[in-house]
Design an enzyme around this catalytic site. Structure first.
Site, PDB file in Angstrom:
ATOM      1  N   LYS A   1      11.515 -35.633 -85.747  1.00  0.00           N
ATOM      2  CA  LYS A   1      12.049 -35.651 -84.540  1.00  0.00           C
ATOM      3  C   LYS A   1      12.274 -33.874 -84.424  1.00  0.00           C
ATOM      4  CE  LYS A   1      16.330 -36.987 -83.469  1.00  0.00           C
ATOM      5  NZ  LYS A   1      17.121 -38.008 -83.309  1.00  0.00           N
TER       6      LYS A   1
ATOM      7  N   LYS B   1      14.572 -30.889 -82.875  1.00  0.00           N
ATOM      8  CA  LYS B   1      15.565 -30.633 -82.130  1.00  0.00           C
ATOM      9  C   LYS B   1      15.215 -29.292 -81.147  1.00  0.00           C
ATOM     10  CE  LYS B   1      19.059 -33.017 -83.868  1.00  0.00           C
ATOM     11  NZ  LYS B   1      19.977 -34.072 -82.998  1.00  0.00           N
TER      12      LYS B   1
ATOM     13  N   ASP C   1      14.727 -34.009 -79.175  1.00  0.00           N
ATOM     14  CA  ASP C   1      16.202 -34.205 -79.080  1.00  0.00           C
ATOM     15  C   ASP C   1      16.886 -33.270 -78.412  1.00  0.00           C
ATOM     16  OD1 ASP C   1      18.676 -35.159 -79.090  1.00  0.00           O
ATOM     17  OD2 ASP C   1      18.933 -35.366 -80.947  1.00  0.00           O
TER      18      ASP C   1
ATOM     19  N   ASN D   1      19.904 -32.998 -77.259  1.00  0.00           N
ATOM     20  CA  ASN D   1      21.334 -33.007 -77.348  1.00  0.00           C
ATOM     21  C   ASN D   1      22.030 -32.379 -76.231  1.00  0.00           C
ATOM     22  OD1 ASN D   1      21.037 -32.687 -80.712  1.00  0.00           O
ATOM     23  ND2 ASN D   1      22.353 -34.237 -80.072  1.00  0.00           N
TER      24      ASN D   1
ATOM     25  N   GLU E   1      14.843 -37.356 -76.117  1.00  0.00           N
ATOM     26  CA  GLU E   1      16.175 -37.910 -76.487  1.00  0.00           C
ATOM     27  C   GLU E   1      17.110 -37.051 -75.763  1.00  0.00           C
ATOM     28  OE1 GLU E   1      17.239 -38.547 -80.401  1.00  0.00           O
ATOM     29  OE2 GLU E   1      19.202 -39.385 -80.263  1.00  0.00           O
TER      30      GLU E   1
ATOM     31  N   ASP F   1      21.623 -41.170 -76.426  1.00  0.00           N
ATOM     32  CA  ASP F   1      22.281 -41.254 -77.626  1.00  0.00           C
ATOM     33  C   ASP F   1      23.747 -41.355 -77.176  1.00  0.00           C
ATOM     34  OD1 ASP F   1      23.459 -40.495 -79.961  1.00  0.00           O
ATOM     35  OD2 ASP F   1      22.558 -38.906 -80.465  1.00  0.00           O
TER      36      ASP F   1
ATOM     37  N   LYS G   1      23.449 -46.218 -83.047  1.00  0.00           N
ATOM     38  CA  LYS G   1      24.443 -45.695 -83.986  1.00  0.00           C
ATOM     39  C   LYS G   1      25.687 -46.599 -84.302  1.00  0.00           C
ATOM     40  CE  LYS G   1      23.144 -40.712 -83.675  1.00  0.00           C
ATOM     41  NZ  LYS G   1      23.757 -39.388 -83.139  1.00  0.00           N
TER      42      LYS G   1
HETATM   43  O1  NPG Z   1      18.827 -37.508 -90.249  1.00  0.00           O
HETATM   44  O2  NPG Z   1      20.958 -38.392 -90.357  1.00  0.00           O
HETATM   45  C1  NPG Z   1      19.903 -37.554 -89.578  1.00  0.00           C
HETATM   46  C2  NPG Z   1      20.213 -36.458 -88.697  1.00  0.00           C
HETATM   47  C3  NPG Z   1      19.858 -36.905 -87.499  1.00  0.00           C
HETATM   48  O3  NPG Z   1      20.036 -35.147 -85.891  1.00  0.00           O
HETATM   49  C4  NPG Z   1      20.562 -36.197 -86.050  1.00  0.00           C
HETATM   50  N1  NPG Z   1      21.538 -36.412 -85.781  1.00  0.00           N
HETATM   51  O4  NPG Z   1      22.583 -35.548 -82.545  1.00  0.00           O
HETATM   52  O5  NPG Z   1      21.813 -37.420 -83.430  1.00  0.00           O
HETATM   53  C5  NPG Z   1      22.114 -36.327 -83.505  1.00  0.00           C
HETATM   54  C6  NPG Z   1      22.519 -35.954 -84.910  1.00  0.00           C
HETATM   55  C7  NPG Z   1      23.731 -35.832 -85.330  1.00  0.00           C
HETATM   56  C8  NPG Z   1      24.080 -35.209 -86.278  1.00  0.00           C
HETATM   57  C9  NPG Z   1      24.815 -35.915 -84.236  1.00  0.00           C
HETATM   58  C10 NPG Z   1      25.464 -35.336 -86.999  1.00  0.00           C
HETATM   59  C11 NPG Z   1      26.234 -35.755 -85.038  1.00  0.00           C
HETATM   60  C12 NPG Z   1      26.427 -35.471 -86.271  1.00  0.00           C
END
Ligand code: NPG
Length: 375
Positions: A162, A164, A189, A191, A214, A239, A263
């Site tokens: 994935k 970012k 993703d 965000n 995402e 998410d 999650k």
């Molecule tokens: O592999 O655990 C992993 C990281 C996955 O990118 C990831 N998580 O936006 O989902 C997200 C992000 C994240 C990380 C969000 C830490 C919040 C805290």
């Protein structure tokens, strides 16, 4: 089960390399680890809250405060023995704070399942001994850097990556990665960094055969997400806004997403996560387990969950070495692109005492007899 005492450990765990997303850059994790001591035995869990409220309103110090002031006293005040499955209901008078609630609920599941000699994966209905791994590549300096990082991860054995993305660091980078890896399972993703005005730009991602895009838009704009979804061929995954089974159901109904990132911390624990899971199966939604840079303790929960048959896509489930020089628990290792579901009872892992000592910033012990119960 009766809750007799809780220990709250605050650790500072340095990441192997900085991790950059539209939420900012992280170089370490401020990890809150919960140890529960019950009449039947002990259990552990990790709170996934971030040090600052950038992903959601929760943050580590706030999660610790609500645990100390509200959630733990409430559970100390329960006079009858209770099951881990009733923790969600017992904590429901406290509004919000899902990550703090999930931490104490999961620790109580761990205690209960260990005392019953059952694995978490079995208690949830898992069927796979191995789950497909997936890795997240943060926003790099340029396309070449991201291609090089993807190459490293593929070399390590990951089959799903994935990326970012953020405005200015998107289509051309995804194109470069797709050209270098035509057959890789690829996801992106955003965000929440885009707006509906970016629909045309985001539609350029359609040619890269992504499994999903995402969270491109702001978490609270479900209607805009539905509008965008109708303009793209790439499926939209959400998410941040999926905080409960109700919100998942409504986002699916609206067409705001067709893929769900589940999650446990974001939805407030395993009980709610299983409601989301069942709903996604009923609605035939795409489903995968999200990650939050967990240590082995949180990773064990994610891997157990991903062993259920209804997860249709690989999740953010990478080996411990992706984030940690030394994990808090025995490490999760990549084997043929998969991670093994722990075989021991409960979560199947526990913090290593030496790692707790080495990384600990503080520890707080709360005992039932010393805390005035909340009404
Ligand atoms: O592999 O655990 C992993 C990281 C996955 O990118 C990831 N998580 O936006 O989902 C997200 C992000 C994240 C990380 C969000 C830490 C919040 C805290």
């Amino acid at each position: 089960m009766r809750l007799e005492a809780v220990e709250l450990h605050r650790l500072e765990m340095p990441l192997v390399r900085p991790f950059r997303s539209a939420h900012g850059e992280r170089t370490s994790r401020d990890v809150l680890v919960v140890r529960v001591v019950c009449d039947e035995g002990e259990g552990w869990a990790e709170c996934v809250a971030e040090p600052d409220p950038s992903y959601s309103p929760e943050y580590t110090a706030g999660a610790q405060a609500v645990l100390e002031d509200h959630l733990i006293p409430r559970l100390f005040g329960i006079s009858e023995p209770f099951e881990a499955s009733s923790v969600r209901g017992l904590l429901s008078p406290v509004v919000g704070h899902p990550m703090a609630k999930a931490a104490i609920e999961v620790a109580l599941w761990d205690a209960q399942l260990r005392s019953q000699g059952q694995r978490l994966a079995d208690a949830l209905g898992g069927i796979r001994p191995l789950v497909p791994a997936g890795v997240v590549v943060g926003i790099g300096a340029d396309a070449a850097t991201m291609v090089a990082e993807v190459a490293d991860r593929v070399e390590e054995g990951y089959r799903r990556v994935k990326l970012k993305i953020a405005p200015g660091a998107d289509v051309e980078r995804v194109r470069a990665v797709r050209e270098a890896f035509p057959d890789l399972a690829l996801q992106v993703d955003g965000n929440g960094a885009y707006s509906v005005a970016d629909a045309l730009l985001l539609s350029k991602l359609d040619e890269f055969e992504l499994q999903y895009l995402e969270q491109p838009l702001a978490p609270d704009d479900w209607l805009a997400s539905a509008r965008l979804a109708s303009q793209l061929r790439t499926p939209i995954c959400l998410d941040e806004p999926l905080v409960s089974a109700v919100s998942v159901g409504q986002c699916l109904d609206l067409g705001a997403c067709s893929v769900v990132n589940l999650k446990v911390g974001r939805v407030g624990g395993l009980q709610e996560a299983m409601d989301v899971y069942r709903l996604c199966i009923e609605r035939r939604a795409g489903l995968w387990v999200g990650g939050m840079l967990e240590t082995g303790l949180g990773r064990a929960v994610n891997v157990a969950l991903a062993s259920l048959a209804g997860f249709t896509m690989p999740g953010d489930l990478s080996a411990s070495s992706r984030y940690w020089h030394e994990d808090l628990t025995e490490p999760f290792e990549l084997k043929d692109g998969c991670l093994a579901v722990p075989t021991d009872t409960g979560l199947g892992v526990a913090p290593r005492p030496d790692m707790l000592r080495k990384n600990r910033r503080s520890v707080k012990l709360m005992k039932r007899e010393e805390i005035r119960a909340k009404p």
